[in-house]
Design a protein around this motif. Structure first.
Motif, PDB file in Angstrom:
ATOM      1  N   LEU A 164     -10.774   1.770  -7.018  1.00  0.00           N
ATOM      2  CA  LEU A 164      -9.432   1.583  -7.552  1.00  0.00           C
ATOM      3  C   LEU A 164      -8.468   1.119  -6.466  1.00  0.00           C
ATOM      4  O   LEU A 164      -7.630   0.236  -6.693  1.00  0.00           O
ATOM      5  CB  LEU A 164      -8.933   2.887  -8.183  1.00  0.00           C
ATOM      6  CG  LEU A 164      -7.531   2.854  -8.794  1.00  0.00           C
ATOM      7  CD1 LEU A 164      -7.448   1.811  -9.899  1.00  0.00           C
ATOM      8  CD2 LEU A 164      -7.145   4.229  -9.322  1.00  0.00           C
ATOM      9  N   GLY A 165      -8.587   1.707  -5.278  1.00  0.00           N
ATOM     10  CA  GLY A 165      -7.716   1.309  -4.176  1.00  0.00           C
ATOM     11  C   GLY A 165      -7.888  -0.144  -3.806  1.00  0.00           C
ATOM     12  O   GLY A 165      -6.898  -0.876  -3.611  1.00  0.00           O
ATOM     13  N   CYS A 166      -9.127  -0.607  -3.714  1.00  0.00           N
ATOM     14  CA  CYS A 166      -9.381  -2.012  -3.398  1.00  0.00           C
ATOM     15  C   CYS A 166      -8.832  -2.934  -4.482  1.00  0.00           C
ATOM     16  O   CYS A 166      -8.268  -4.004  -4.195  1.00  0.00           O
ATOM     17  CB  CYS A 166     -10.880  -2.243  -3.214  1.00  0.00           C
ATOM     18  SG  CYS A 166     -11.585  -1.499  -1.718  1.00  0.00           S
TER      19      CYS A 166
ATOM     20  N   GLY B 126       0.813  -1.209   0.000  1.00  0.00           N
ATOM     21  CA  GLY B 126       0.000   0.000   0.000  1.00  0.00           C
ATOM     22  C   GLY B 126       0.846   1.257   0.000  1.00  0.00           C
ATOM     23  O   GLY B 126       0.530   2.241  -0.695  1.00  0.00           O
ATOM     24  N   PHE B 127       1.934   1.223   0.764  1.00  0.00           N
ATOM     25  CA  PHE B 127       2.814   2.397   0.811  1.00  0.00           C
ATOM     26  C   PHE B 127       3.490   2.630  -0.534  1.00  0.00           C
ATOM     27  O   PHE B 127       3.508   3.750  -1.050  1.00  0.00           O
ATOM     28  CB  PHE B 127       3.872   2.208   1.898  1.00  0.00           C
ATOM     29  CG  PHE B 127       4.787   3.387   2.066  1.00  0.00           C
ATOM     30  CD1 PHE B 127       4.443   4.433   2.896  1.00  0.00           C
ATOM     31  CD2 PHE B 127       6.000   3.442   1.393  1.00  0.00           C
ATOM     32  CE1 PHE B 127       5.286   5.528   3.058  1.00  0.00           C
ATOM     33  CE2 PHE B 127       6.851   4.522   1.535  1.00  0.00           C
ATOM     34  CZ  PHE B 127       6.489   5.575   2.372  1.00  0.00           C
ATOM     35  N   VAL B 128       4.025   1.574  -1.119  1.00  0.00           N
ATOM     36  CA  VAL B 128       4.782   1.729  -2.365  1.00  0.00           C
ATOM     37  C   VAL B 128       3.877   2.212  -3.503  1.00  0.00           C
ATOM     38  O   VAL B 128       4.204   3.173  -4.201  1.00  0.00           O
ATOM     39  CB  VAL B 128       5.484   0.412  -2.737  1.00  0.00           C
ATOM     40  CG1 VAL B 128       6.029   0.473  -4.163  1.00  0.00           C
ATOM     41  CG2 VAL B 128       6.619   0.126  -1.757  1.00  0.00           C
ATOM     42  N   VAL B 129       2.718   1.567  -3.695  1.00  0.00           N
ATOM     43  CA  VAL B 129       1.863   1.967  -4.820  1.00  0.00           C
ATOM     44  C   VAL B 129       1.218   3.322  -4.566  1.00  0.00           C
ATOM     45  O   VAL B 129       1.096   4.153  -5.478  1.00  0.00           O
ATOM     46  CB  VAL B 129       0.791   0.898  -5.111  1.00  0.00           C
ATOM     47  CG1 VAL B 129       1.436  -0.420  -5.512  1.00  0.00           C
ATOM     48  CG2 VAL B 129      -0.161   0.696  -3.945  1.00  0.00           C
ATOM     49  N   GLY B 130       0.803   3.580  -3.311  1.00  0.00           N
ATOM     50  CA  GLY B 130       0.182   4.863  -3.012  1.00  0.00           C
ATOM     51  C   GLY B 130       1.150   6.015  -3.157  1.00  0.00           C
ATOM     52  O   GLY B 130       0.829   7.062  -3.749  1.00  0.00           O
TER      53      GLY B 130
ATOM     54  N   SER C  66      -4.468   8.465  -1.074  1.00  0.00           N
ATOM     55  CA  SER C  66      -5.003   8.565   0.289  1.00  0.00           C
ATOM     56  C   SER C  66      -5.550   7.229   0.756  1.00  0.00           C
ATOM     57  O   SER C  66      -5.318   6.812   1.901  1.00  0.00           O
ATOM     58  CB  SER C  66      -6.103   9.627   0.347  1.00  0.00           C
ATOM     59  OG  SER C  66      -5.586  10.914   0.109  1.00  0.00           O
ATOM     60  N   PHE C  67      -6.280   6.533  -0.099  1.00  0.00           N
ATOM     61  CA  PHE C  67      -6.842   5.236   0.288  1.00  0.00           C
ATOM     62  C   PHE C  67      -5.734   4.243   0.629  1.00  0.00           C
ATOM     63  O   PHE C  67      -5.797   3.550   1.656  1.00  0.00           O
ATOM     64  CB  PHE C  67      -7.704   4.684  -0.851  1.00  0.00           C
ATOM     65  CG  PHE C  67      -8.429   3.421  -0.500  1.00  0.00           C
ATOM     66  CD1 PHE C  67      -9.687   3.470   0.070  1.00  0.00           C
ATOM     67  CD2 PHE C  67      -7.860   2.172  -0.731  1.00  0.00           C
ATOM     68  CE1 PHE C  67     -10.360   2.296   0.412  1.00  0.00           C
ATOM     69  CE2 PHE C  67      -8.507   1.010  -0.393  1.00  0.00           C
ATOM     70  CZ  PHE C  67      -9.767   1.070   0.181  1.00  0.00           C
ATOM     71  N   ALA C  68      -4.707   4.186  -0.222  1.00  0.00           N
ATOM     72  CA  ALA C  68      -3.621   3.235   0.012  1.00  0.00           C
ATOM     73  C   ALA C  68      -2.847   3.571   1.276  1.00  0.00           C
ATOM     74  O   ALA C  68      -2.493   2.678   2.061  1.00  0.00           O
ATOM     75  CB  ALA C  68      -2.687   3.219  -1.202  1.00  0.00           C
TER      76      ALA C  68
END
Length: 407
Positions: free
Chosen positions: A384-386, A97-101, A340-342
């Protein structure tokens, strides 16, 4: 050039002041010049309520991160904490989540820089050039990056201070009230949280700070408190000068709110602030990528440390190249919501990890706050986040099976 893949530990070069400046450079960036407009569109006159909620969630996240960083002073942040406290999968999900966000955030910051300094047709190419230049700076060593960030933060704070003073001195616009909407306030908090999230970069530098058990828990709350003071001052000045309706209508509200003679300075300051955010973002994403590669959750070739400069050079190059490609071919107007979601997912795992250390109210409030804000974001960002998190789970299963097969 001689490369040594066997070197997999980073040098401890940064003190508390450097860590605070890196956190400020991550938080006081393009968000303070742009995030208040969409937040005002969601919350209206209740913008400050959204800011307060975002600050409370950020404080809980910062406190949980500080406690965990003191226990586990390694590069990777919640990727490490989740693995140690909750299990390998949850640590991996936080790292993903951190890397893609934050990769999406890097692209958004690069495009923001270009939007302030280049004609529209040239913006993707200017953004790509900016990304590659900062990647080269980080490649040369984290000390150079910290020095550059210190200069950028100082200039940005001076521009913001002058802008706030000018806005209060100029007079105020239409301050008509809008109806209270709980969903709108929560959505504004989720959007404003994007601008607060930079303190994660301090935790991801766990292997590069001196005395991390003392430095990281001090640096995170100091950086967050200073950022909150700046954001409250800017929000009050914008509401005073423009009112919520006008504030919501501008893409560049700070430049629109100051006298016309100051606008070029503000635009230059906004571009410089976005540059500072991008500098720290690339730094943090590459460290988490390095940690995940070192543990076999990403290709191990990315786990190399340069023998001369002492930085994870392959991870930095990979992140820089991916972001450069994104800014050339992707429209990232929805990147803030997705990011933000990620990142809220990342901090939800951080709070759950911190709760296993100390079962107090802070990690519980942080965890609930992250979940609520994440699902208060626009529907497209949530979907998209999910989907991207689900793709991360598939990647995890593939690498896990390969690891079992090789063993």
């Amino acid at each position: 050039m001689v490369l040594d893949v066997a070197v997999t530990e980073l040098k401890r070069r940064l003190g508390t002041g450097d860590a605070v400046v890196i956190g400020l450079g991550s938080m006081i960036g393009a968000g303070v010049f742009a995030a208040f407009a969409p937040a005002a569109r969601a919350a209206g006159t209740w913008l400050l309520a959204g800011l307060a909620i975002a600050a409370v969630v950020a404080y809980c996240n910062a406190t949980s991160s500080a406690r965990l960083a003191a226990r586990y002073p390694s590069s990777g942040g919640t990727y490490v904490y989740g693995r140690e406290r909750l299990g390998e999968f949850w640590g991996y999900l936080a790292g993903w989540g951190f890397v893609v966000g934050k990769t999406a955030s890097c692209a958004a910051m690069a495009l923001t820089v270009a939007a302030y300094v280049a004609p529209e047709r040239w913006r993707p190419y200017v953004a790509a050039a900016v990304v590659l230049a900062l990647t080269a700076l980080n490649y040369r060593g984290v000390q150079r990056s910290a020095l550059a960030t210190r200069v950028i933060v100082s200039v940005t704070l001076l521009v913001l201070a002058a802008s706030v003073a000018a806005m209060f001195a100029t007079g105020h616009g239409d301050t008509g009230s809008t109806a209270f909407s709980p969903g709108g306030v929560l959505q504004s908090a989720g959007l404003l949280f994007f601008a607060f999230a930079g303190y994660a970069r301090i935790a991801t530098l766990g292997e590069e700070v001196r005395d991390p058990a003392r430095t990281i828990p001090r640096a995170i709350p100091i950086a967050l408190a200073l950022t909150l003071v700046v954001y409250v001052a800017v929000a009050l000045a914008l509401l005073w000068r423009l009112g919520p309706a006008q504030l919501a209508s501008f893409v560049d509200p700070v430049a629109q709110a100051v006298p016309s003679g100051m606008a070029p300075v503000v635009r230059a300051g906004a571009a410089l602030a976005a540059l500072g955010s991008l500098l720290a973002l690339v730094l943090g994403v590459s460290r988490t990528t390095f940690a995940m590669a070192r543990n076999g959750h990403l290709p191990r070739v990315l786990a190399a440390v340069h023998p001369r400069f002492g930085v994870p050079h392959r991870a930095e190059l990979a992140v820089g190249l991916v972001v450069a490609v994104l800014v050339l071919f992707t429209d990232l107007r929805g990147a803030i919501g997705f990011s933000s979601f990620a990142v809220l997912t990342y901090y939800a795992i951080a709070n759950a990890s911190a709760w296993t250390l100390r079962r107090s109210a802070v990690p519980v409030v942080g965890l609930v706050g992250c979940v609520v804000l994440a699902f208060s974001l626009p529907v497209s960002s949530v979907v998209l986040g999910c989907a991207v998190l689900a793709a991360g789970v598939l990647v995890y299963l593939v690498f896990s099976r390969r690891a079992k097969a090789s063993s």
